[in-house]
Design a protein around this motif. Structure first.
Motif, mmCIF file in Angstrom:
data_model
loop_
_atom_site.group_PDB
_atom_site.id
_atom_site.type_symbol
_atom_site.label_atom_id
_atom_site.label_comp_id
_atom_site.label_asym_id
_atom_site.label_seq_id
_atom_site.Cartn_x
_atom_site.Cartn_y
_atom_site.Cartn_z
ATOM 1 N N THR A 8 -3.627 10.606 1.160
ATOM 2 C CA THR A 8 -4.734 10.628 2.112
ATOM 3 C C THR A 8 -5.250 12.052 2.292
ATOM 4 O O THR A 8 -6.463 12.296 2.281
ATOM 5 N N GLU A 13 -0.650 5.300 8.818
ATOM 6 C CA GLU A 13 -1.873 4.513 8.662
ATOM 7 C C GLU A 13 -2.984 5.359 8.051
ATOM 8 O O GLU A 13 -3.233 6.497 8.474
ATOM 9 N N ILE A 14 -3.658 4.808 7.035
ATOM 10 C CA ILE A 14 -4.748 5.502 6.354
ATOM 11 C C ILE A 14 -6.017 5.363 7.199
ATOM 12 O O ILE A 14 -6.443 4.238 7.485
ATOM 13 N N GLY A 57 -9.541 4.654 8.497
ATOM 14 C CA GLY A 57 -10.659 3.873 7.968
ATOM 15 C C GLY A 57 -10.252 2.648 7.187
ATOM 16 O O GLY A 57 -11.076 1.770 6.920
ATOM 17 N N ILE A 58 -8.982 2.568 6.784
ATOM 18 C CA ILE A 58 -8.505 1.414 6.011
ATOM 19 C C ILE A 58 -7.554 0.570 6.834
ATOM 20 O O ILE A 58 -7.570 -0.656 6.771
ATOM 21 N N GLU A 67 -4.315 0.398 6.543
ATOM 22 C CA GLU A 67 -3.049 0.125 5.855
ATOM 23 C C GLU A 67 -2.142 1.350 5.944
ATOM 24 O O GLU A 67 -2.613 2.486 6.079
ATOM 25 N N TRP A 77 0.837 -1.206 0.000
ATOM 26 C CA TRP A 77 0.000 0.000 0.000
ATOM 27 C C TRP A 77 0.870 1.254 0.000
ATOM 28 O O TRP A 77 0.569 2.222 -0.700
ATOM 29 N N THR A 87 0.547 3.868 -3.074
ATOM 30 C CA THR A 87 0.032 5.214 -2.802
ATOM 31 C C THR A 87 1.111 6.275 -2.984
ATOM 32 O O THR A 87 0.833 7.390 -3.433
#
Length: 536
Positions: free
Chosen positions: A481, A468-469, A471-472, A474, A250, A254
């Motif tokens: 984001t 860390e994203i 709600g996800i 990862e 991820w 991203t």
């Protein structure tokens, strides 16, 4: 590393440095303009560059000394995760093919010099324009500093400046000289200087990479040995081998996507683009610029070669210069060092010009002296370009180099937040100007606070660009984001503000402006009265 000065390498380096210095000053006579006291001439090279000049200028602008040093250094330290720069440069060119020609056309039609000029004209908002301008300047400053870091890395490996106990002035004198020369010819020649020097810079880089990708593997026993040595190092370090672990996918994806979206938001990228003489030049460049992505992929492999060659450095930024000194004959090491050094001068010049143009057009003229003449604009831009470089130099000389790198990562998070206003504005007027300003503010605040909370082994704050994203769960690139939050807030606020019938601002552009070419009606040299009266 040599105990003393590598005289042969230094001699070759000085030769090329003097050559590009002469070219930098002679550039003032190249395609000399009838009216030199114009920001179009000094800051955009008269908007006269054709396909190949633009290609070299954009290449010199985007593929910097920092790229040359940092991309393989990331591979050297972290393995294949450092290759994210390759897919992001593949993603970026189809993306810019869709919007750069539109930006060139509307800027040509209305005489826009900066992205903030366009945002102000499109949305009728000086406040939104100011936000874009300030973001661009803040994001550019550490980027310039990193070019000076690249020069300093080369000088360190050549043994120039003495050891850590040397008087600070003597130690930093070579960097001060390089800075002084850069400042002088940029002030004198404007964008024409880096455009001319870019031919030398890119030629040297292509030669060095072509030789390195053939010569070094032969000396190290082939790519099998190189990848085996790299794999052994990463496995021993618990990094999971050459291929990154699943947990990092991820982050990799991203970071590549976010970097692709951000690259042409930087002021220096747009400055090089707007210097082109026609819309077709931009379209052609988006199709041939991927040649640099091929070069970047080969360049990244140097990180694995540094491992196989047994290069040991405390500062990863020295890994590739040290590899060159170890593997190449002294004279060719000098050529490689010159490629890196000149690779710093070209983008540093363009970046300082771009930041100066933003200040002059979107801060000085909009808020300090609206009746500034073109001659005064040019004078202010020249002075500010010097101040920007001085600021970057002070940053490099007084702060830890890792801080400069971390602030450049923060700059990438910031500049991505201008994407909705710029690219969104090129295709639609649906977004409300206040909604875009609100989205920008949310993205900037979240991105800055999230980056502040990231620690590293050497930094308590701003230690990286991934977290860390929400709600996800990862780990992903903070900039992407923040960008998603920016877009969501902009969309929601637009619905609200349109329902409340909030004043929309004046759009001075028309649909045909976005497809206009050089042969169409003349460029506006002054912005229309509607802009001067635009709401904040």
């Amino acid at each position: 590393m040599n105990d003393g000065v590598n005289g042969v390498a230094l001699g070759v380096f000085i030769f090329f440095f003097l050559a590009v210095t002469v070219m930098g000053f002679l550039a003032a006579r190249w395609r000399k303009a009838d009216n030199e006291h114009s920001l179009d001439e000094w800051g955009l090279g008269g908007r006269s560059f054709g396909t190949w000049v633009t290609w070299f200028l954009l290449g010199g602008d985007l593929y910097t000394a920092y790229t040359f040093v940092a991309v393989p250094a990331a591979i050297y330290a972290a393995g294949a995760a450092g290759f994210f720069a390759v897919p992001y440069t593949i993603l970026v060119y189809p993306l810019i093919f869709t919007f750069l020609p539109r930006l060139w056309s509307v800027s040509h039609k209305h005489g826009y010099v900066t992205t903030s000029d366009f945002v102000r004209g499109r949305f009728g908002s000086k406040s939104l324009s100011l936000a874009v301008a300030v973001t661009g300047i803040l994001a550019t400053m550490p980027y310039i500093a990193l070019q000076l870091v690249g020069i300093q890395a080369v000088l360190d490996v050549m043994g120039v400046g003495g050891g850590e106990n040397t008087n600070w002035f003597v130690k930093d004198l070579p960097l001060l000289i390089a800075f002084g020369v850069l400042a002088a010819y940029t002030y004198s020649s404007g964008l024409r200087a880096p455009a001319l020097i870019a031919f030398v810079k890119d030629t040297l880089i292509y030669i060095v990479i072509a030789v390195a990708i053939i010569y070094i593997p032969i000396k190290l026993g082939g790519f099998d040995e190189i990848f085996k040595a790299a794999g052994d190092k990463y496995t021993a370090a618990g990094a999971g081998g050459v291929v990154p672990a699943a947990a990092g996918q991820w982050t990799y994806a991203t970071l590549a996507l976010g970097s692709a979206l951000a690259l042409f938001m930087y002021p220096h990228s747009v400055t090089a683009t707007l210097s082109s003489r026609s819309r077709e030049v931009i379209r052609r460049n988006t199709t041939i610029l991927p040649l640099y992505s091929l070069m970047l992929g080969l360049l990244a492999l140097l990180g694995f070669m540094a491992i196989a060659a047994g290069v040991k450095v405390q500062n990863g930024q020295l890994a590739i210069p040290q590899l060159f000194e170890t593997m190449f004959p002294d004279w060719f090491a000098g050529v490689a060092f010159a490629a890196i050094g000149i690779g710093a001068l070209v983008p540093a010049a363009i970046m300082s010009i771009a930041a100066a143009n933003l200040f002059t057009r979107n801060i000085y003229k909009d808020f300090i002296k609206p009746d500034a003449t073109p001659k005064e604009e040019t004078r202010v831009s020249k002075i500010v370009s010097l101040l920007v470089k001085v600021g970057a130099l002070v940053f490099v000389l007084t702060m830890d180099k890792t801080v400069a790198i971390n602030f450049q990562l923060l700059g990438g998070i910031w500049i991505l937040q201008t994407f909705p206003a710029l690219v969104g504005g090129l295709f639609t007027r649906w977004f409300h100007r206040w909604a875009l300003l609100g989205g920008w503010a949310v993205g900037m605040v979240y991105g800055t606070l999230a980056a502040y909370g990231v620690a590293s082994p050497t930094q308590k704050h701003f230690g990286g660009s991934s977290k860390e994203i929400p709600g996800i769960g990862e780990i992903g690139y903070i900039g992407l984001t923040a960008f998603v939050m920016n877009v969501v807030v902009s969309v929601v606020l637009t619905f609200v503000l349109r329902a409340l019938k909030a004043p929309d601002g004046i759009d001075e552009t028309s649909p045909e402006d976005y497809t206009a070419d050089a042969g169409d009606a003349g460029v506006a040299t002054e912005l229309p009265p509607a802009t001067a009266g635009a709401s904040h």
